[in-house]
Design a protein around this motif. Structure first.
Motif, PDB file in Angstrom:
ATOM      1  N   GLY A 269      44.176  29.645  29.779  1.00 32.27           N
ATOM      2  CA  GLY A 269      44.779  30.303  30.653  1.00 32.27           C
ATOM      3  C   GLY A 269      44.561  32.032  30.441  1.00 32.27           C
ATOM      4  O   GLY A 269      44.831  32.531  31.518  1.00 32.27           O
ATOM      5  N   GLY A 270      43.892  32.266  29.424  1.00 31.40           N
ATOM      6  CA  GLY A 270      43.416  33.620  29.132  1.00 31.40           C
ATOM      7  C   GLY A 270      44.024  33.894  27.845  1.00 31.40           C
ATOM      8  O   GLY A 270      44.937  33.397  27.418  1.00 31.40           O
ATOM      9  N   ARG A 271      43.461  34.948  27.242  1.00 33.86           N
ATOM     10  CA  ARG A 271      44.094  35.406  25.987  1.00 33.86           C
ATOM     11  C   ARG A 271      44.578  36.841  25.819  1.00 33.86           C
ATOM     12  O   ARG A 271      43.674  37.814  26.251  1.00 33.86           O
ATOM     13  N   LEU A 272      45.837  36.987  25.865  1.00 34.78           N
ATOM     14  CA  LEU A 272      46.672  38.140  25.845  1.00 34.78           C
ATOM     15  C   LEU A 272      46.038  39.255  24.888  1.00 34.78           C
ATOM     16  O   LEU A 272      46.020  40.607  24.927  1.00 34.78           O
ATOM     17  N   ASP A 273      45.534  38.595  23.464  1.00 31.52           N
ATOM     18  CA  ASP A 273      45.149  39.566  22.434  1.00 31.52           C
ATOM     19  C   ASP A 273      43.759  40.353  22.923  1.00 31.52           C
ATOM     20  O   ASP A 273      43.613  41.617  22.799  1.00 31.52           O
ATOM     21  N   GLU A 274      43.218  39.542  23.694  1.00 29.41           N
ATOM     22  CA  GLU A 274      41.813  40.093  24.073  1.00 29.41           C
ATOM     23  C   GLU A 274      42.000  41.052  25.165  1.00 29.41           C
ATOM     24  O   GLU A 274      41.252  42.202  25.229  1.00 29.41           O
ATOM     25  N   VAL A 275      42.670  40.912  26.079  1.00 31.58           N
ATOM     26  CA  VAL A 275      43.186  41.974  27.169  1.00 31.58           C
ATOM     27  C   VAL A 275      43.647  42.931  26.527  1.00 31.58           C
ATOM     28  O   VAL A 275      43.375  44.176  26.787  1.00 31.58           O
ATOM     29  N   PHE A 276      44.617  42.754  25.481  1.00 36.36           N
ATOM     30  CA  PHE A 276      45.356  44.119  24.932  1.00 36.36           C
ATOM     31  C   PHE A 276      44.164  44.858  24.083  1.00 36.36           C
ATOM     32  O   PHE A 276      44.299  46.042  24.193  1.00 36.36           O
ATOM     33  N   ARG A 277      43.232  44.377  23.469  1.00 33.59           N
ATOM     34  CA  ARG A 277      42.314  45.097  22.936  1.00 33.59           C
ATOM     35  C   ARG A 277      41.328  45.710  23.822  1.00 33.59           C
ATOM     36  O   ARG A 277      40.953  46.776  23.466  1.00 33.59           O
ATOM     37  N   THR A 278      41.047  44.957  24.871  1.00 37.58           N
ATOM     38  CA  THR A 278      39.964  45.718  25.862  1.00 37.58           C
ATOM     39  C   THR A 278      40.569  46.898  26.595  1.00 37.58           C
ATOM     40  O   THR A 278      40.102  47.970  26.413  1.00 37.58           O
ATOM     41  N   ILE A 279      41.968  46.917  26.777  1.00 39.04           N
ATOM     42  CA  ILE A 279      42.508  47.926  27.349  1.00 39.04           C
ATOM     43  C   ILE A 279      42.865  49.089  26.503  1.00 39.04           C
ATOM     44  O   ILE A 279      42.624  50.446  26.814  1.00 39.04           O
ATOM     45  N   THR A 280      43.486  48.875  25.217  1.00 34.43           N
ATOM     46  CA  THR A 280      43.645  49.851  24.469  1.00 34.43           C
ATOM     47  C   THR A 280      42.465  50.338  23.570  1.00 34.43           C
ATOM     48  O   THR A 280      42.345  51.734  23.463  1.00 34.43           O
TER      49      THR A 280
END
Length: 312
Positions: free
Chosen positions: A292-303
């Motif tokens: 479905g997608g990985r929120l931890d990866e999105v979090f790292r990418t954004i921050t």
């Protein structure tokens, strides 16, 4: 129910919160996410009336937290980071004290106290002093004092910090139950908390809002969104079969467990094609999953992107 307008907090030359604006509607559980030092707790303290903002404004249930502080605070249940309390008090004594401070009327006082104690399973420690409790029980006492006056708004700073897995489940179940008639902000750095209780998430770093969306929308930004992962003993053959699928953009193999992940080209579903390709080659698959997608990866990418921009 909660609204901030260019809310900011400065300490000398340091900007802890940088003119953030958002609204939280009735029934929403907002996850406030960010790395350590992002400004999460400072924002929570300003909304709760614990800290005065340097600029901008915040309202709770229509009450300005600076101009109408008592009305705003009556509407809020606040669990600060670390769940501070009076360690020398017994649990019952402390909750009675909070009921006094909240001015809970005598005709509903016992009901409210019993409800808070029951929801947090504190019956067995009511006569113990707070400083003899485990960290998990102290956290539960902090949650009990936040809900004892049945507030319309809950502001919870790291509500499951220090709890074991069973206790975390209990608290998350409680938050989900209360969300039916309350507006809740949950500050956390535990991403699984967002999946468990939140229907909206804000990511903050260096005092600024970087993303505001549902957890599902954030996960859709992940490179793993709609990717297909699988586990098999025949890694080489599986990789060869996947490489022939036109809509597969890339293939990665985890060196630790030999798990294969096939990434789709933008907008191209590949699960059915992957399944057929594996069957066509008689490759035995132990597990096949659509990501479905990985929120931890999105979090790292954004921050991390924000941090790199700041350094530049």
């Amino acid at each position: 129910m909660i609204e901030t307008n260019a809310l900011g907090k400065r300490y000398g030359d340091f900007t802890a919160v940088d003119a953030i604006t958002f609204k939280v509607e009735p029934g929403q559980v907002l996850g406030f996410l960010g790395p350590n030092g992002a400004g999460k707790s400072t924002t929570m303290k300003m909304i709760a009336g614990f800290l005065a903002p340097s600029s901008g404004s915040a309202t709770v249930c229509g009450f300005d937290v600076e101009r109408q502080p008592l009305d705003a605070k009556r509407s809020v249940g606040y669990l600060p980071e670390g769940a501070p309390s009076y360690g020398e008090m017994g649990v019952r004594e402390f909750l009675e004290f909070i009921a006094d401070m909240r001015g809970i009327p005598a005709d509903v006082r016992r009901k409210r106290l019993d409800d808070a104690v029951g929801r947090l399973n504190l019956e067995g420690v009511l006569e113990q002093s707070i400083d003899t409790l485990s960290k998990g029980f102290r956290r539960r006492v902090g949650l009990a004092q936040a809900i004892v006056h049945d507030p319309k708004v809950l502001i919870l700073d790291e509500p499951t910090d220090g709890l074991d897995p069973n206790q975390k489940h209990e608290v998350r179940t409680l938050i989900n139950a209360m969300a039916r008639d309350k507006t809740i902000i949950v500050s956390t750095h535990v991403l699984e908390e967002v999946h468990a209780v939140c229907n909206r998430a804000i990511i903050i770093a260096r005092g600024r809002i970087l993303a505001d969306a549902t957890p599902a929308d954030l996960e859709a930004r992940s490179r793993y969104h709609q990717a297909v992962s699988l586990s098999t003993t025949n890694v080489a053959a599986a990789r060869e079969a996947l490489s022939r699928i036109a809509d597969v953009a890339a293939i990665e193999v985890d060196a630790q467990d030999n798990r294969i992940t096939a990434f789709p080209k933008p907008g191209k579903p590949i699960f059915a094609a992957v399944n057929e390709a594996l069957k066509g080659q008689d490759i035995v698959v132990r597990e096949l999953a659509l990501e479905g997608g990985r929120l931890d990866e999105v979090f790292r990418t954004i921050t991390q992107g924000e941090a790199q921009e700041a350094r530049a």
